[in-house]
Motif scaffolding. Sequence first.
Motif, PDB file in Angstrom:
ATOM      1  N   ARG A  48       0.829  -1.204   0.000  1.00  0.00           N
ATOM      2  CA  ARG A  48       0.000   0.000   0.000  1.00  0.00           C
ATOM      3  C   ARG A  48       0.867   1.258   0.000  1.00  0.00           C
ATOM      4  N   VAL A  49       1.909   1.268   0.813  1.00  0.00           N
ATOM      5  CA  VAL A  49       2.791   2.430   0.846  1.00  0.00           C
ATOM      6  C   VAL A  49       3.529   2.586  -0.480  1.00  0.00           C
ATOM      7  N   GLU A  50       3.911   1.463  -1.081  1.00  0.00           N
ATOM      8  CA  GLU A  50       4.579   1.518  -2.382  1.00  0.00           C
ATOM      9  C   GLU A  50       3.654   2.120  -3.443  1.00  0.00           C
ATOM     10  N   ARG A  51       2.374   1.801  -3.373  1.00  0.00           N
ATOM     11  CA  ARG A  51       1.428   2.381  -4.331  1.00  0.00           C
ATOM     12  C   ARG A  51       1.310   3.885  -4.145  1.00  0.00           C
ATOM     13  N   VAL A  52       1.310   4.326  -2.886  1.00  0.00           N
ATOM     14  CA  VAL A  52       1.273   5.767  -2.629  1.00  0.00           C
ATOM     15  C   VAL A  52       2.534   6.432  -3.170  1.00  0.00           C
ATOM     16  N   ARG A  53       3.674   5.763  -2.996  1.00  0.00           N
ATOM     17  CA  ARG A  53       4.926   6.308  -3.517  1.00  0.00           C
ATOM     18  C   ARG A  53       4.863   6.449  -5.040  1.00  0.00           C
ATOM     19  N   ALA A  54       4.312   5.447  -5.703  1.00  0.00           N
ATOM     20  CA  ALA A  54       4.203   5.512  -7.157  1.00  0.00           C
ATOM     21  C   ALA A  54       3.285   6.652  -7.594  1.00  0.00           C
ATOM     22  N   GLN A  55       2.187   6.854  -6.875  1.00  0.00           N
ATOM     23  CA  GLN A  55       1.290   7.955  -7.203  1.00  0.00           C
ATOM     24  C   GLN A  55       1.967   9.302  -7.010  1.00  0.00           C
ATOM     25  N   VAL A  56       2.704   9.446  -5.924  1.00  0.00           N
ATOM     26  CA  VAL A  56       3.419  10.697  -5.670  1.00  0.00           C
ATOM     27  C   VAL A  56       4.443  10.959  -6.765  1.00  0.00           C
ATOM     28  N   ASP A  57       5.170   9.934  -7.164  1.00  0.00           N
ATOM     29  CA  ASP A  57       6.159  10.089  -8.229  1.00  0.00           C
ATOM     30  C   ASP A  57       5.509  10.533  -9.536  1.00  0.00           C
ATOM     31  N   ARG A  58       4.413   9.877  -9.902  1.00  0.00           N
ATOM     32  CA  ARG A  58       3.754  10.223 -11.166  1.00  0.00           C
ATOM     33  C   ARG A  58       3.238  11.657 -11.160  1.00  0.00           C
ATOM     34  N   LEU A  59       2.599  12.065 -10.078  1.00  0.00           N
ATOM     35  CA  LEU A  59       2.057  13.420 -10.005  1.00  0.00           C
ATOM     36  C   LEU A  59       3.164  14.469 -10.041  1.00  0.00           C
ATOM     37  N   CYS A  60       4.249  14.224  -9.320  1.00  0.00           N
ATOM     38  CA  CYS A  60       5.360  15.185  -9.319  1.00  0.00           C
ATOM     39  C   CYS A  60       6.010  15.270 -10.690  1.00  0.00           C
ATOM     40  N   TRP A  61       6.186  14.125 -11.338  1.00  0.00           N
ATOM     41  CA  TRP A  61       6.796  14.136 -12.669  1.00  0.00           C
ATOM     42  C   TRP A  61       5.924  14.868 -13.669  1.00  0.00           C
ATOM     43  N   VAL A  62       4.630  14.667 -13.604  1.00  0.00           N
ATOM     44  CA  VAL A  62       3.736  15.373 -14.527  1.00  0.00           C
ATOM     45  C   VAL A  62       3.811  16.878 -14.299  1.00  0.00           C
ATOM     46  N   GLY A  63       3.795  17.303 -13.032  1.00  0.00           N
ATOM     47  CA  GLY A  63       3.897  18.724 -12.738  1.00  0.00           C
ATOM     48  C   GLY A  63       5.213  19.322 -13.191  1.00  0.00           C
ATOM     49  N   ILE A  64       6.311  18.605 -12.978  1.00  0.00           N
ATOM     50  CA  ILE A  64       7.621  19.119 -13.385  1.00  0.00           C
ATOM     51  C   ILE A  64       7.728  19.222 -14.901  1.00  0.00           C
ATOM     52  N   VAL A  65       7.274  18.203 -15.609  1.00  0.00           N
ATOM     53  CA  VAL A  65       7.353  18.228 -17.075  1.00  0.00           C
ATOM     54  C   VAL A  65       6.474  19.338 -17.655  1.00  0.00           C
ATOM     55  N   LEU A  66       5.277  19.519 -17.109  1.00  0.00           N
ATOM     56  CA  LEU A  66       4.401  20.586 -17.595  1.00  0.00           C
ATOM     57  C   LEU A  66       5.010  21.964 -17.314  1.00  0.00           C
ATOM     58  N   GLY A  67       5.605  22.117 -16.132  1.00  0.00           N
ATOM     59  CA  GLY A  67       6.241  23.395 -15.814  1.00  0.00           C
ATOM     60  C   GLY A  67       7.402  23.710 -16.732  1.00  0.00           C
ATOM     61  N   LEU A  68       8.222  22.695 -17.023  1.00  0.00           N
ATOM     62  CA  LEU A  68       9.346  22.908 -17.944  1.00  0.00           C
ATOM     63  C   LEU A  68       8.855  23.162 -19.360  1.00  0.00           C
ATOM     64  N   GLY A  69       7.755  22.500 -19.739  1.00  0.00           N
ATOM     65  CA  GLY A  69       7.202  22.766 -21.068  1.00  0.00           C
ATOM     66  C   GLY A  69       6.694  24.188 -21.206  1.00  0.00           C
ATOM     67  N   PHE A  70       6.114  24.733 -20.120  1.00  0.00           N
ATOM     68  CA  PHE A  70       5.631  26.112 -20.160  1.00  0.00           C
ATOM     69  C   PHE A  70       6.787  27.097 -20.325  1.00  0.00           C
ATOM     70  N   THR A  71       7.908  26.796 -19.736  1.00  0.00           N
ATOM     71  CA  THR A  71       9.047  27.727 -19.811  1.00  0.00           C
ATOM     72  C   THR A  71       9.773  27.662 -21.151  1.00  0.00           C
ATOM     73  N   MET A  72       9.493  26.683 -21.984  1.00  0.00           N
ATOM     74  CA  MET A  72      10.266  26.498 -23.209  1.00  0.00           C
ATOM     75  C   MET A  72      10.156  27.703 -24.148  1.00  0.00           C
ATOM     76  N   THR A  73       8.939  28.202 -24.346  1.00  0.00           N
ATOM     77  CA  THR A  73       8.778  29.324 -25.283  1.00  0.00           C
ATOM     78  C   THR A  73       9.450  30.588 -24.763  1.00  0.00           C
ATOM     79  N   ASN A  74       9.397  30.823 -23.454  1.00  0.00           N
ATOM     80  CA  ASN A  74      10.048  32.008 -22.896  1.00  0.00           C
ATOM     81  C   ASN A  74      11.561  31.930 -23.044  1.00  0.00           C
TER      82      ASN A  74
END
Length: 275
Positions: A48-74
């Motif tokens: 159960r804790v491992e599943r929570v860890r996987a969810q946290v990883d996925r959400l953080c990675w999505v946020g980081i990639v989207l943030g870096l994508g937003f900065t690309m044009t600037n």
Amino acid sequence: MRTALQKVREGVAAFGRPPAPAAKLAADAAEAAELRAYATHPDVIALRVERVRAQVDRLCWVGIVLGLGFTMTNVQSFAAAGTPAWSLPWLAAWLLDPTVSLVLLAILRAEQVTARYQVRTGAWTRRAKWFTLAATYVMNTWHSWAVGSMSGVVLHSVPPLVVFVAAEAVTDLRDKLTEAVAAAFTEASMRTVSVTADLPTKAVHEPVKPKQRNNKLPQSRVSFAEYLTMAREAWSPGVVVSPAWVRGVTGCSRGLSSRLAAILAAEVQRGDDDE
């Protein structure tokens, strides 16, 4: 092996009538015990804790990639610096942001593995992460600072700062989740769990009792004289006194058994000489 729940149901069916309140309660108790046995199993809790860890990883990675994508044009606008569109400098400007972002993602991916096993990285790893994040922030907000647009500064500061905070927080979260897995597994391992629930009347959570090496040994610390007395009482004519034999009858340590065997063998020898 039949579970207690199956046994209760078979016993009720044998009478050919609806289950009595006591029988129904017994069946419910057996089912609840079986469910709780699986739910409190150490591997299930760790999963159960491992599943929570996987969810946290996925959400953080999505946020980081989207943030870096937003900065690309600037970053591209900062690097192009007004050069004509589709010219060679304008096309080359698109490479600047991926260069910085890929280095940052590589560092975060490595920290994902090291944090899982709680291995600390060196100072240069953190410096490289902070430098790439600072470079992304400066290139995103440079134009807004130059023209004095505070709204532009706020707008272009949020994505890099979110990426920076997420990059720092996700490493600490992974480390704490690893500790949570170990703590949950250890806590659950301290309890005896019957996954088949064959004995519903027995408490599911029961402290594990340490196994005694010899039933003759008391719980308190045994002295050398008491070990020697136990060996004397266990010895009989014809028995060869050896450290292994002493350990078998007293449960003492390997180092202590040699001394006990030497003393007992000397006493046996003296007794034979007197006879």
